[in-house]
Design an enzyme around this catalytic site. Structure first.
Site, PDB file in Angstrom:
ATOM      1  N   SER A 131      41.883  -1.906  53.006  1.00  0.00           N
ATOM      2  CA  SER A 131      40.627  -2.774  52.491  1.00  0.00           C
ATOM      3  C   SER A 131      39.184  -1.990  52.982  1.00  0.00           C
ATOM      4  O   SER A 131      38.506  -1.975  52.380  1.00  0.00           O
ATOM      5  CB  SER A 131      40.526  -3.973  53.299  1.00  0.00           C
ATOM      6  OG  SER A 131      41.863  -4.691  52.590  1.00  0.00           O
ATOM      7  N   SER A 157      50.871   5.301  43.778  1.00  0.00           N
ATOM      8  CA  SER A 157      51.776   5.103  42.445  1.00  0.00           C
ATOM      9  C   SER A 157      51.752   6.617  41.836  1.00  0.00           C
ATOM     10  O   SER A 157      50.694   7.104  41.448  1.00  0.00           O
ATOM     11  CB  SER A 157      51.300   4.178  41.614  1.00  0.00           C
ATOM     12  OG  SER A 157      51.431   3.091  42.202  1.00  0.00           O
ATOM     13  N   GLN A 277      60.633 -35.508  30.631  1.00  0.00           N
ATOM     14  CA  GLN A 277      59.145 -35.349  30.751  1.00  0.00           C
ATOM     15  C   GLN A 277      58.541 -34.737  32.024  1.00  0.00           C
ATOM     16  O   GLN A 277      57.457 -34.049  31.854  1.00  0.00           O
ATOM     17  CB  GLN A 277      58.573 -37.005  30.734  1.00  0.00           C
ATOM     18  CG  GLN A 277      57.226 -37.131  30.747  1.00  0.00           C
ATOM     19  CD  GLN A 277      56.787 -38.730  30.595  1.00  0.00           C
ATOM     20  OE1 GLN A 277      56.838 -39.232  31.874  1.00  0.00           O
ATOM     21  NE2 GLN A 277      56.339 -39.103  29.596  1.00  0.00           N
ATOM     22  N   GLU A 362      44.083  -2.901  44.315  1.00  0.00           N
ATOM     23  CA  GLU A 362      42.812  -3.006  43.713  1.00  0.00           C
ATOM     24  C   GLU A 362      41.883  -3.699  44.436  1.00  0.00           C
ATOM     25  O   GLU A 362      40.810  -4.580  43.979  1.00  0.00           O
ATOM     26  CB  GLU A 362      42.700  -3.303  42.093  1.00  0.00           C
ATOM     27  CG  GLU A 362      43.733  -2.415  41.392  1.00  0.00           C
ATOM     28  CD  GLU A 362      43.144  -1.174  41.074  1.00  0.00           C
ATOM     29  OE1 GLU A 362      42.149  -0.778  41.803  1.00  0.00           O
ATOM     30  OE2 GLU A 362      43.792  -0.342  40.394  1.00  0.00           O
TER      31      GLU A 362
END
Length: 379
Positions: A131, A157, A277, A362
């Protein structure tokens, strides 16, 4: 206000969705088991213009908008969030090169990037700086020919899989102003990789540490200017957050579609379970949440495309809202499948595992809250 997609945007979505259904979905579980994506897939995707989504047409790309891109990644994620997200990372690299690279830099990298003859990975995170990205330690010392890199990147990645790595490295002082961006090609002396990470989801994507030990990089591999790398990285993250949100949305939508079908076929107490329902109410709740998330995501993308002053805040809000909603909906769809939702054959448990990481990467959703609140206070 016009919330409708244009005819061209509808075609973009349908094209990506159709490609995914034919070339990705039938093989997604096999690729997950193998822990890799066949490299033969990428040139097929590039033929559709999806190898350089943000790259200008003059540089050989498609020149699509950020809103267009969310349609692509939502559609592809309906076949496999892991594959779609990996393509998003490659395109983040292309957008950075096209926006900040010199003409010589563009000519050097973009043809292979857009054709996907070379797959690119993005290297910002380190073992001690997630972060707090501006605290990165990987060092790039000037040499006669360029730079010598030492350090380690984490959670990459495409680590050990990709052909080139766009790396944020420290060329100067501590803090964001001392960071630059360089490209390191696979096979470069001093470049190595850690063992493949064992992960909860995104199993088709090979993920590892990327390590530099006196790794020599030519001066021509610098992207843009020295000391501007952190601003380049942050610039790309707004769009990256939209793409990660779109991938989560597509995965959750697929989970809901599968659940509606399952509930029409599964019978209990003498009737299909879609006639109860209480369960109908769950479907209504999930549909409403996904539609609201989709509308908000597209508004944030529109703001980024138009350069609105609050675009960064809206991208953060979209990432926070959409990824949280998407995971909750996918998890709820697993519950509606009962025990079958826990089995791989039904496809729901994979979506749940894949979408969990969208709330982390991200920028974690905690960091999104910081971005949003700080901009509110500043205003």
């Amino acid at each position: 206000m016009d919330f409708a997609l244009t005819e061209e945007q509808t075609l973009i979505f349908d094209m990506a969705k159709g490609f995914g259904e034919e070339h990705i979905a039938p093989f997604a579980q096999d690729w997950e088991a193998a822990g890799t994506i066949p490299k033969t897939l990428w040139p097929k995707i590039a033929e559709l213009g999806l190898g350089g989504i943000y790259v200008s047409e003059e540089s050989g790309g498609s020149g699509l908008s950020r809103l267009d891109a969310t349609l692509v990644f939502e559609a592809l994620a309906m076949s496999c969030p892991s594959v779609g997200s990996f393509l998003s990372i490659h395109n983040m690299c292309g957008g950075m090169i096209d926006k900040f690279g010199s003409e010589e830099t563009k000519q050097k990298w973009l043809p292979d990037l857009c054709s996907m003859n070379k797959v690119f990975s993005y290297c910002l995170t380190e073992p001690g700086s997630g972060s707090d990205a501006s605290a990165l330690k990987t060092r790039a010392e000037r040499s006669n020919d360029g730079y010598v890199l030492n350090g380690t990147k984490a959670f990459i990645s495409g680590g050990s899989y990709s052909d080139a790595y766009i790396c944020m490295v420290r060329t100067g002082e501590d803090g964001p102003k001392g960071i630059s961006t360089v490209v390191v090609e696979d096979g470069t002396e001093g470049l190595s990789f850690g063992a493949l990470e064992k992960k909860m989801g995104w199993l088709a994507q090979p993920t590892s540490q990327v390590q530099f030990d006196d790794c020599k990089v030519p001066a021509g591999n610098l992207i843009g200017e020295e000391g501007k790398g952190f601003s380049y990285a942050m610039n790309g993250l707004d769009g990256g957050r939209l793409n990660i949100s779109a991938g989560a949305l597509g995965g959750a939508q697929k989970a809901l579609d599968l659940t509606v079908q399952y509930m029409s076929e599964r019978r209990a107490f003498g009737k299909s379970i879609n006639q109860f329902q209480a369960l109908q109410f769950r479907l209504a709740e999930y549909e409403t949440k996904l539609q609201a998330a989709r509308t908000f995501l597209r508004q944030a993308a529109w703001k980024l495309d138009n350069g609105d002053h609050d675009a960064t805040k809206f991208c953060a809000m979209a990432k926070l809202m959409v990824t949280d909603v998407a995971f909750d909906v996918a998890n709820g769809c697993l519950q509606l499948h009962g025990g079958y939702g826990y089995l791989a054959d039904y496809g729901i448990e994979k979506i749940v595992r894949d979408l969990r990481v969208h709330q982390i990467l991200e920028g974690t959703n905690e960091i999104m809250r910081l971005i949003i609140s700080r901009q509110m206070i500043a205003a």
